[in-house]
Design a protein around this motif. Structure first.
Motif, PDB file in Angstrom:
ATOM      1  N   ILE A 149      62.249  -9.863  -2.129  1.00  0.00           N
ATOM      2  CA  ILE A 149      61.171  -8.902  -1.905  1.00  0.00           C
ATOM      3  C   ILE A 149      60.363  -9.225  -0.648  1.00  0.00           C
ATOM      4  CG2 ILE A 149      59.043  -7.923  -2.840  1.00  0.00           C
ATOM      5  CD1 ILE A 149      60.173  -8.265  -5.624  1.00  0.00           C
ATOM      6  N   LEU A 150      60.021 -10.503  -0.431  1.00  0.00           N
ATOM      7  CA  LEU A 150      59.161 -10.843   0.707  1.00  0.00           C
ATOM      8  C   LEU A 150      59.811 -10.532   2.054  1.00  0.00           C
ATOM      9  CD1 LEU A 150      57.341 -14.145  -0.372  1.00  0.00           C
ATOM     10  CD2 LEU A 150      56.493 -11.794  -0.397  1.00  0.00           C
ATOM     11  N   PRO A 151      61.060 -10.941   2.322  1.00  0.00           N
ATOM     12  CA  PRO A 151      61.678 -10.541   3.600  1.00  0.00           C
ATOM     13  C   PRO A 151      61.786  -9.030   3.754  1.00  0.00           C
ATOM     14  CG  PRO A 151      62.914 -12.328   2.591  1.00  0.00           C
ATOM     15  CD  PRO A 151      61.914 -11.867   1.567  1.00  0.00           C
ATOM     16  N   TRP A 152      62.138  -8.361   2.684  1.00  0.00           N
ATOM     17  CA  TRP A 152      62.241  -6.895   2.692  1.00  0.00           C
ATOM     18  C   TRP A 152      60.893  -6.258   3.043  1.00  0.00           C
ATOM     19  CZ3 TRP A 152      59.645  -3.576  -0.713  1.00  0.00           C
ATOM     20  CH2 TRP A 152      60.065  -2.247  -0.726  1.00  0.00           C
ATOM     21  N   VAL A 180      51.844 -13.275  -6.453  1.00  0.00           N
ATOM     22  CA  VAL A 180      52.036 -13.357  -5.003  1.00  0.00           C
ATOM     23  C   VAL A 180      52.028 -11.964  -4.396  1.00  0.00           C
ATOM     24  CG1 VAL A 180      53.628 -14.023  -3.166  1.00  0.00           C
ATOM     25  CG2 VAL A 180      53.309 -15.529  -5.133  1.00  0.00           C
ATOM     26  N   LEU A 181      52.724 -11.033  -5.026  1.00  0.00           N
ATOM     27  CA  LEU A 181      52.784  -9.665  -4.513  1.00  0.00           C
ATOM     28  C   LEU A 181      51.406  -9.015  -4.509  1.00  0.00           C
ATOM     29  CD1 LEU A 181      56.055  -8.430  -6.299  1.00  0.00           C
ATOM     30  CD2 LEU A 181      55.807  -9.309  -3.970  1.00  0.00           C
ATOM     31  N   GLU A 182      50.628  -9.253  -5.555  1.00  0.00           N
ATOM     32  CA  GLU A 182      49.295  -8.662  -5.641  1.00  0.00           C
ATOM     33  C   GLU A 182      48.346  -9.199  -4.571  1.00  0.00           C
ATOM     34  OE1 GLU A 182      48.088  -9.485  -9.607  1.00  0.00           O
ATOM     35  OE2 GLU A 182      49.002  -7.679 -10.459  1.00  0.00           O
ATOM     36  N   SER A 183      48.631 -10.384  -4.052  1.00  0.00           N
ATOM     37  CA  SER A 183      47.737 -10.993  -3.058  1.00  0.00           C
ATOM     38  C   SER A 183      47.948 -10.452  -1.649  1.00  0.00           C
ATOM     39  CB  SER A 183      47.956 -12.513  -3.040  1.00  0.00           C
ATOM     40  OG  SER A 183      49.211 -12.845  -2.451  1.00  0.00           O
ATOM     41  N   ILE A 184      49.008  -9.673  -1.436  1.00  0.00           N
ATOM     42  CA  ILE A 184      49.343  -9.187  -0.100  1.00  0.00           C
ATOM     43  C   ILE A 184      48.606  -7.881   0.171  1.00  0.00           C
ATOM     44  CG2 ILE A 184      51.237  -8.477   1.415  1.00  0.00           C
ATOM     45  CD1 ILE A 184      53.117 -10.115  -0.378  1.00  0.00           C
ATOM     46  N   PRO A 185      47.888  -7.785   1.278  1.00  0.00           N
ATOM     47  CA  PRO A 185      47.173  -6.531   1.612  1.00  0.00           C
ATOM     48  C   PRO A 185      48.151  -5.361   1.730  1.00  0.00           C
ATOM     49  CG  PRO A 185      46.429  -8.331   3.015  1.00  0.00           C
ATOM     50  CD  PRO A 185      47.608  -8.850   2.266  1.00  0.00           C
TER      51      PRO A 185
END
Length: 551
Positions: A149-152, A180-185
């Motif tokens: 998910i993160l590279p994508w 982790v996903l929730e912390s990303i703007p």
């Protein structure tokens, strides 16, 4: 009168004087030339030094200078005068206000690190919502982990995507991943809860015919319906967030915005005419060259081009070599994905298209840009697909579960064969090991090399983007747990004697119900009920188009 002999003697006496005079003049000229050549570069260097450091000499501020070759500058936005990679945030400290000048520290910051890094990297959050137009959002339904998910996600942030609506379940919904996903703007995480299913059960989609042929079937059909329901909710979220375009992608797909002035999805959509409702990206399919790939985004560079991007005589002329005995030209779907302009009455039309309740959308198909589909890129993809489906591994039963022929064959092999047999099948049907055939198809244009996504993702990884976002989320989570433990110990007696006012609870419940109605209870309108577009295989060798070519 002197004789000839005397004249000769006098001549010989005067010759040394003349030679001495000539030598002296030549030496003086050489000295002056050397002095001039020495002073000239010193003067130029001194002038350059003065001009560089004199802030008020009338030179144009670099922050306000307009460059005709500003390749990465977002056209039409307030950042258009600064060379930035599409989608990257410019911090306030890196842009001088009008009338001010860069300081020495601004210059030093450009070379703060000699280690490998993403050349345009400034902040791992890549929070760039500031006035960039158009605003693009991506919605997906995923059960993948952070390694995928993160590279994508950050790749699409780099090329201009502002917001992500992630409908998560399975591994993606686990606390270690979702926090982790929730912390990303710019990321909204939606969990597949009982409340969500109850909301989607009220959707008007269930009362319409365009998706009805996919209802109440297992595996891929069930996923297709779930994706459509999630897309319906994402449309409303996108409108509320002020988005201009919405795109549905799986986490094994990357947009390749080729053909534009810059490698930017935002710039590509900025140039789309205003009367266009939907833009179709034909898909390219990954063509793996090894059976031990672990990270497809960083290891796969060869792709099979879409029928829409090939001359028909090339496509059909090389059809047999391209399929290598597989059921179709592509292993899976061949009808691409689409991005839709946010507007009234927009609805999904299956996972690959959008539609409108009030009109037939005006659509265009891009000639160079594509969706890169990394399908069956890892050997483990065989078993992971098998484990998600409970169908019987028979030719009849797999038809209930899978829409495409290759998926059916792969499921049967993964369910009945040994590990060694599976690996041999994978090498025969998926891995491109024949070097001569690869060269032939590359020369014909059937296969192509694409390195941009690989380079961007590798640059993000080397810059520490992925490790930074994980570390930041873990630090934040630890602080929250610590504060929560203090709060719970200090307020235990207060919690026992006090309760939340029922009016506040009721209001929150009513607000939640109102939101649900806004998302799902759309008034009935007479509309175009075009059937949902399923994943479709590319044209076969016996299709009508081929017959027209031969006629």
């Amino acid at each position: 009168m002197p004789n000839y002999y005397q004249q000769q003697q006098q001549h010989h006496r005067s010759t040394p004087l003349l030679s001495s005079s000539t030598s002296s003049s030549s030496s003086s000229f050489t000295s002056k030339l050397l002095l001039l050549l020495t002073l000239l570069p010193l003067s130029l260097a001194l002038m350059a030094f003065v001009l560089q450091w004199k802030g008020d000499s009338g030179l144009t501020d670099p922050a306000n200078a307009v460059s005709s070759t500003s390749r990465w500058a977002p056209h039409g936005s307030h950042l258009q005068n600064h060379e930035v990679f599409p989608g990257m945030e410019i911090s306030s400290s890196s842009v001088s206000p009008k009338g001010q000048h860069f300081s020495q520290s601004d210059c030093l910051s450009l070379g703060r690190s000699g280690s490998p890094s993403f050349p345009y990297y400034r902040d791992w959050k890549l929070d760039f919502e500031i006035n960039l137009k158009p605003k693009i959002c991506v919605t997906t339904s995923t059960s993948a982990g952070l390694d995928q998910i993160l590279p994508w996600m950050f790749y699409h942030k780099v090329i201009g995507v502002a917001t992500f609506f992630l409908f998560v379940e399975g591994k993606a919904a686990s606390p270690d991943v979702s926090k982790v996903l929730e912390s990303i703007p710019g990321v909204k995480v939606i969990y597949r809860t009982k409340e969500l299913e109850e909301q989607q059960a009220k959707s008007r989609i269930w009362n319409e015919t365009w998706l009805s042929s996919f209802f109440y079937k297992p595996c891929n059909y069930e996923l297709f319906v779930k994706q459509s329901l999630n897309m319906e909710m994402a449309i409303v979220m996108a409108r509320d967030a002020g988005m201009d375009w919405i795109l549905h992608l799986d986490t094994d797909e990357l947009i390749h915005p080729a053909g534009g002035r810059e490698y930017s999805l935002r710039q590509l959509l900025l140039d789309v005419p205003g009367n266009v409702d939907m833009v179709i990206f034909p898909n390219y399919e990954s063509s793996v060259e090894r059976d031990d790939i672990k990270d497809p985004f960083s290891e796969v560079s060869m792709f099979k081009k879409n029928y829409d991007h090939l001359p028909k005589d090339t496509y059909f002329g090389m059809y047999k070599e391209s399929t290598r005995g597989n059921p179709n030209y592509f292993l899976t779907y061949g009808n691409g994905k689409s991005v839709a302009r946010i507007q009234d009455h927009l609805r999904p039309n299956g996972a690959h298209r959008w539609h409108n309740y009030m009109k037939t959308p005006n659509e265009i198909k891009l000639e160079e840009a594509a969706v890169l589909h990394y399908t069956y890129a890892k050997f483990s993809d065989l078993t992971s697909r098998r484990d998600r489906c409970g169908c019987k591994p028979t030719k009849e039963d797999v038809k209930r579960c899978f829409m495409l022929e290759f998926d059916r064959s792969a499921f049967i092999i993964a369910s009945t064969a040994t590990e060694e047999e599976m690996l041999n099948w994978y090498r025969e049907h998926i891995v491109w090991g024949d070097k001569d055939m690869k060269i032939k198809l590359l020369r014909k244009g059937i296969l192509t090399r694409i390195y941009s996504p690989m380079a961007i993702i590798q640059g993000l990884r080397e810059s520490g983007v992925f490790s930074s976002v994980i570390a930041s989320a873990q630090t934040t989570l630890s602080k929250k747990k610590f504060l929560a433990s203090i709060d719970s110990s200090n307020s235990s007696r207060a919690a026992a004697s006090q309760s939340l006012p029922s009016r506040k609870v009721d209001n929150r419940s009513k607000e939640h119900q109102a939101t649900a109605r806004r998302v799902l209870n759309i008034e009935a309108i007479e509309s175009h009920h075009e059937a949902a577009v399923p994943p479709l295989s590319p044209p076969g060798v016996n299709d009508d188009d081929h017959l027209l070519i031969e006629a």
